[in-house]
Design a protein around this motif. Structure first.
Motif, PDB file in Angstrom:
ATOM      1  N   ASP A 160       0.843  -1.199   0.000  1.00  0.00           N
ATOM      2  CA  ASP A 160       0.000   0.000   0.000  1.00  0.00           C
ATOM      3  C   ASP A 160       0.872   1.241   0.000  1.00  0.00           C
ATOM      4  OD1 ASP A 160      -2.559  -1.423   0.473  1.00  0.00           O
ATOM      5  OD2 ASP A 160      -1.603  -1.941   2.380  1.00  0.00           O
ATOM      6  N   VAL A 161       2.050   1.097   0.624  1.00  0.00           N
ATOM      7  CA  VAL A 161       2.964   2.235   0.752  1.00  0.00           C
ATOM      8  C   VAL A 161       4.388   1.752   0.481  1.00  0.00           C
ATOM      9  CG1 VAL A 161       3.910   3.961   2.347  1.00  0.00           C
ATOM     10  CG2 VAL A 161       1.497   3.335   2.498  1.00  0.00           C
ATOM     11  N   GLY A 207       5.678   6.719 -11.918  1.00  0.00           N
ATOM     12  CA  GLY A 207       4.394   7.091 -11.339  1.00  0.00           C
ATOM     13  C   GLY A 207       4.239   8.589 -11.326  1.00  0.00           C
ATOM     14  N   GLU A 208       3.385   9.045 -10.433  1.00  0.00           N
ATOM     15  CA  GLU A 208       3.215  10.486 -10.292  1.00  0.00           C
ATOM     16  C   GLU A 208       3.836  10.899  -8.973  1.00  0.00           C
ATOM     17  OE1 GLU A 208      -0.127  13.983 -10.289  1.00  0.00           O
ATOM     18  OE2 GLU A 208      -0.725  11.921  -9.897  1.00  0.00           O
ATOM     19  N   VAL A 209       4.951  11.579  -9.072  1.00  0.00           N
ATOM     20  CA  VAL A 209       5.711  11.882  -7.857  1.00  0.00           C
ATOM     21  C   VAL A 209       6.004  13.378  -7.789  1.00  0.00           C
ATOM     22  CG1 VAL A 209       7.798  11.344  -6.539  1.00  0.00           C
ATOM     23  CG2 VAL A 209       6.753   9.584  -7.972  1.00  0.00           C
ATOM     24  N   LEU A 210       5.787  13.932  -6.598  1.00  0.00           N
ATOM     25  CA  LEU A 210       6.069  15.340  -6.372  1.00  0.00           C
ATOM     26  C   LEU A 210       7.363  15.457  -5.570  1.00  0.00           C
ATOM     27  CD1 LEU A 210       2.494  16.230  -5.075  1.00  0.00           C
ATOM     28  CD2 LEU A 210       3.326  16.338  -7.434  1.00  0.00           C
ATOM     29  N   PHE A 211       8.204  16.379  -5.977  1.00  0.00           N
ATOM     30  CA  PHE A 211       9.470  16.577  -5.256  1.00  0.00           C
ATOM     31  C   PHE A 211       9.400  17.888  -4.505  1.00  0.00           C
ATOM     32  CE2 PHE A 211      10.260  13.648  -8.634  1.00  0.00           C
ATOM     33  CZ  PHE A 211      10.970  12.644  -7.986  1.00  0.00           C
ATOM     34  N   TRP A 212       9.634  17.793  -3.235  1.00  0.00           N
ATOM     35  CA  TRP A 212       9.466  18.962  -2.373  1.00  0.00           C
ATOM     36  C   TRP A 212      10.779  19.374  -1.723  1.00  0.00           C
ATOM     37  CZ3 TRP A 212       4.869  16.335   0.599  1.00  0.00           C
ATOM     38  CH2 TRP A 212       3.695  16.479  -0.163  1.00  0.00           C
ATOM     39  N   MET A 269      12.197  15.885   0.018  1.00  0.00           N
ATOM     40  CA  MET A 269      11.339  14.713   0.194  1.00  0.00           C
ATOM     41  C   MET A 269      10.484  14.552  -1.053  1.00  0.00           C
ATOM     42  SD  MET A 269       8.921  13.886   3.455  1.00  0.00           S
ATOM     43  CE  MET A 269       7.278  13.807   2.811  1.00  0.00           C
ATOM     44  N   ALA A 270      10.203  13.300  -1.385  1.00  0.00           N
ATOM     45  CA  ALA A 270       9.306  13.049  -2.512  1.00  0.00           C
ATOM     46  C   ALA A 270       8.052  12.380  -1.984  1.00  0.00           C
ATOM     47  CB  ALA A 270       9.991  12.141  -3.531  1.00  0.00           C
ATOM     48  N   PHE A 271       6.931  12.715  -2.597  1.00  0.00           N
ATOM     49  CA  PHE A 271       5.672  12.067  -2.228  1.00  0.00           C
ATOM     50  C   PHE A 271       4.885  11.819  -3.500  1.00  0.00           C
ATOM     51  CE2 PHE A 271       1.085  12.731  -1.505  1.00  0.00           C
ATOM     52  CZ  PHE A 271       0.847  11.552  -0.812  1.00  0.00           C
ATOM     53  N   GLY A 272       4.281  10.672  -3.597  1.00  0.00           N
ATOM     54  CA  GLY A 272       3.477  10.425  -4.797  1.00  0.00           C
ATOM     55  C   GLY A 272       2.893   9.035  -4.827  1.00  0.00           C
ATOM     56  N   ARG A 273       2.635   8.580  -6.047  1.00  0.00           N
ATOM     57  CA  ARG A 273       2.051   7.249  -6.250  1.00  0.00           C
ATOM     58  C   ARG A 273       2.830   6.523  -7.309  1.00  0.00           C
ATOM     59  NH1 ARG A 273      -4.146   6.773  -4.826  1.00  0.00           N
ATOM     60  NH2 ARG A 273      -3.514   4.637  -4.527  1.00  0.00           N
ATOM     61  N   ILE A 274       3.054   5.248  -7.069  1.00  0.00           N
ATOM     62  CA  ILE A 274       3.564   4.370  -8.120  1.00  0.00           C
ATOM     63  C   ILE A 274       2.589   3.215  -8.174  1.00  0.00           C
ATOM     64  CG2 ILE A 274       5.434   2.795  -8.771  1.00  0.00           C
ATOM     65  CD1 ILE A 274       7.406   4.787  -7.680  1.00  0.00           C
ATOM     66  N   GLY A 275       1.892   3.104  -9.281  1.00  0.00           N
ATOM     67  CA  GLY A 275       0.806   2.123  -9.344  1.00  0.00           C
ATOM     68  C   GLY A 275      -0.231   2.486  -8.300  1.00  0.00           C
ATOM     69  N   LYS A 276      -0.632   1.485  -7.497  1.00  0.00           N
ATOM     70  CA  LYS A 276      -1.630   1.752  -6.451  1.00  0.00           C
ATOM     71  C   LYS A 276      -0.995   2.227  -5.159  1.00  0.00           C
ATOM     72  CE  LYS A 276      -5.663  -1.127  -7.488  1.00  0.00           C
ATOM     73  NZ  LYS A 276      -5.183  -2.171  -8.418  1.00  0.00           N
ATOM     74  N   ALA A 277       0.332   2.092  -5.075  1.00  0.00           N
ATOM     75  CA  ALA A 277       1.016   2.376  -3.803  1.00  0.00           C
ATOM     76  C   ALA A 277       1.348   3.861  -3.668  1.00  0.00           C
ATOM     77  CB  ALA A 277       2.286   1.552  -3.719  1.00  0.00           C
ATOM     78  N   PHE A 278       1.241   4.351  -2.434  1.00  0.00           N
ATOM     79  CA  PHE A 278       1.737   5.693  -2.148  1.00  0.00           C
ATOM     80  C   PHE A 278       3.240   5.609  -1.910  1.00  0.00           C
ATOM     81  CE2 PHE A 278      -2.724   6.142  -1.046  1.00  0.00           C
ATOM     82  CZ  PHE A 278      -3.025   7.323  -1.716  1.00  0.00           C
ATOM     83  N   LEU A 279       3.942   6.605  -2.379  1.00  0.00           N
ATOM     84  CA  LEU A 279       5.398   6.607  -2.254  1.00  0.00           C
ATOM     85  C   LEU A 279       5.871   7.739  -1.342  1.00  0.00           C
ATOM     86  CD1 LEU A 279       8.314   5.773  -3.335  1.00  0.00           C
ATOM     87  CD2 LEU A 279       8.032   7.723  -4.878  1.00  0.00           C
ATOM     88  N   PHE A 280       6.745   7.401  -0.415  1.00  0.00           N
ATOM     89  CA  PHE A 280       7.463   8.416   0.350  1.00  0.00           C
ATOM     90  C   PHE A 280       8.940   8.255   0.060  1.00  0.00           C
ATOM     91  CE2 PHE A 280       3.540   8.022   2.666  1.00  0.00           C
ATOM     92  CZ  PHE A 280       3.246   9.339   2.998  1.00  0.00           C
ATOM     93  N   GLY A 281       9.512   9.212  -0.638  1.00  0.00           N
ATOM     94  CA  GLY A 281      10.947   9.212  -0.903  1.00  0.00           C
ATOM     95  C   GLY A 281      11.606  10.086   0.148  1.00  0.00           C
TER      96      GLY A 281
END
Ligand code: AMP
Ligand code: MG
Length: 418
Positions: A256-257, A280-285, A295-307
């Protein structure tokens, strides 16, 4: 709607100087919680999120009973002076008195015993004088004293726990007190994580020149385990496009994450970021905080991503300030899970410039009956010792400047009652 569209609607959203509160709001605005529900035996529900309302089918306690050892009697029998009553017998917890209590009579009762029929008040044994088959009750008793009433704890039909609540030891006991053997909970969140970096060595191999042991996967293992999520540790992944792509795809397939550390900083080889953005759709902050700026936050497939950033302290700070709340929200929690901010006096001056939120590592201690806090010393984002020595974060707010000794500051405790 895309993530970017969702978060760019937020007032004051600026990916290059994002305030901590805005980043938190941006994350929460994108999340949808896991829906699946499963039934588990009560004991196994500890740490899980309740997925049903609990409505008592019985009263707890089931009967009026005595809260003390003493004598159950009829209050209307008592005179303004000493009153002599006849003792008929004894009632124990689980062994009720069978007869009826009439005028001028009483029953010896032990804590938890059902109130004998006809009685309404209990007088504690310490104040009573026993004279053979009689007892003398002193004046000054109050009607209904020392009685616990049926349904005083839980009442039939009155909801007591809502869906979305964390099951703690108290909830386990409460559910058991209703005689409920199994309850419905949300399924556990699945979180996959890996570390990125060519310089990282895993425990068990000798360090080559320029290498460091990967510690982030261990702090993540600890923090995630305590949150009660299912974890999937995917190891160390080199700064290599093919390896990274495989790792992201594998992680996002079941989880999920997905949490990664490293590879999102400004000076970092750009392909980690490029790859995240491709997959996926990732935002870089760039967050206005210290430690933990990129920090990056977004989605890859169905999963939420925290970079998360690579530096070990930055990993812990960004995890606690952003990922923790996101995971609890995704788990289906609807109770208040915010970490309290407590105000205590800073024992020393602390350097700080306005324009970013800082999370300094602090030691909260008691001196002369007053709680004070001091910093752990060196505050570099690579100094993991600062976290190990600390028992709290000192949260220095965005607008705040330097702190003078004796000024109040906000702290977040690392530990609560387990
Ligand atoms: P990066 O964000 O990848 O530029 O990494 C920033 C700093 O954190 C570098 O000094 C890295 O060596 C260090 N670092 C990154 N990942 C880890 C890790 N998993 N364990 C320990 N240190 C790390
Ligand atoms: Mg790196």
């Amino acid at each position: 709607m895309s993530l970017l569209q969702t978060v760019s609607c937020l007032d004051g959203y600026d990916p290059n100087a994002l305030r901590v509160d805005k980043a938190r709001q941006a994350i929460l605005s994108c999340l949808t919680e896991v829906r699946e529900i499963e039934s588990v035996p009560v004991r196994e529900a500890l740490g899980r999120v309740l997925a049903q309302e609990i409505v008592p089918a019985i009263n707890v306690p089931a009967h009026d009973n005595t809260a003390m050892d003493g004598y159950a009697l009829r209050f209307s029998d008592l005179a303004p002076a000493d009153t002599r009553l006849e003792e008929l017998g004894t009632a124990l917890a689980g062994k009720p008195f069978k007869g009826k209590v009439g005028a001028g009579q009483c029953v010896r009762v032990m804590t938890g015993a059902v109130m004998p029929e006809g009685t309404d008040t209990v007088v504690i044994q310490e104040v009573v004088k026993v004279e053979g088959k009689n007892v003398v009750i002193p004046a000054g008793q109050k009607p209904g004293q020392n009685v616990r009433y049926a349904g005083e704890d839980l009442k039939v039909g009155v909801p007591v726990l809502n869906a979305g609540k964390l099951i703690r030891p108290a909830e386990l006991g409460l559910i058991a007190s209703l005689g409920i053997p199994e309850i419905r909970v949300r399924r556990k969140l699945r979180v996959a994580f890996f570390s990125t970096g060519d310089e990282l060595a895993s425990i068990g191999s000798a360090l080559k020149e320029g290498e460091v042991y990967d510690s982030n996967r261990y702090t993540l293992h600890g923090m995630l385990s305590r949150l009660g999520v299912e974890i999937d540790d995917l190891g160390v992944v080199r700064d290599d496009p093919e390896e990274l792509k495989n790792a992201f795809e594998k992680a996002a397939r079941n989880a999920d994450v997905v949490i990664t550390t490293g590879g999102v900083s400004v000076g970092e080889a750009d392909f980690v970021k490029r790859l995240m953005a491709e997959l996926g759709e990732v935002l870089f902050w760039k967050i206005a905080m210290r430690p933990g700026r990129p920090m990056a936050f977004g989605r890859i497939g169905k999963a939420f991503l925290f970079g998360l950033p690579g530096n070990p302290v930055a990993v812990m700070v960004t995890f606690y300030q952003f990922v923790r709340d996101a995971l609890l929200h995704l788990s289906g929690r609807t109770d208040d899970f915010a970490v309290p901010l407590l105000r205590v006096v800073s024992a020393e001056k602390i350097r700080k410039v306005p324009g970013r939120t800082e999370y300094q590592r602090g030691i909260l201690y008691n001196e002369n009956h007053e709680w004070r806090v001091r910093i752990t010393g060196q505050q570099g984002s690579g100094v993991l010792r600062s976290m190990a020595q600390a028992n709290c974060f000192i949260v220095l707010e965005h607008e705040r400047g330097a702190v003078a000794a004796g000024e109040p500051v906000s702290v977040q405790l690392f530990e609560g009652l387990a």
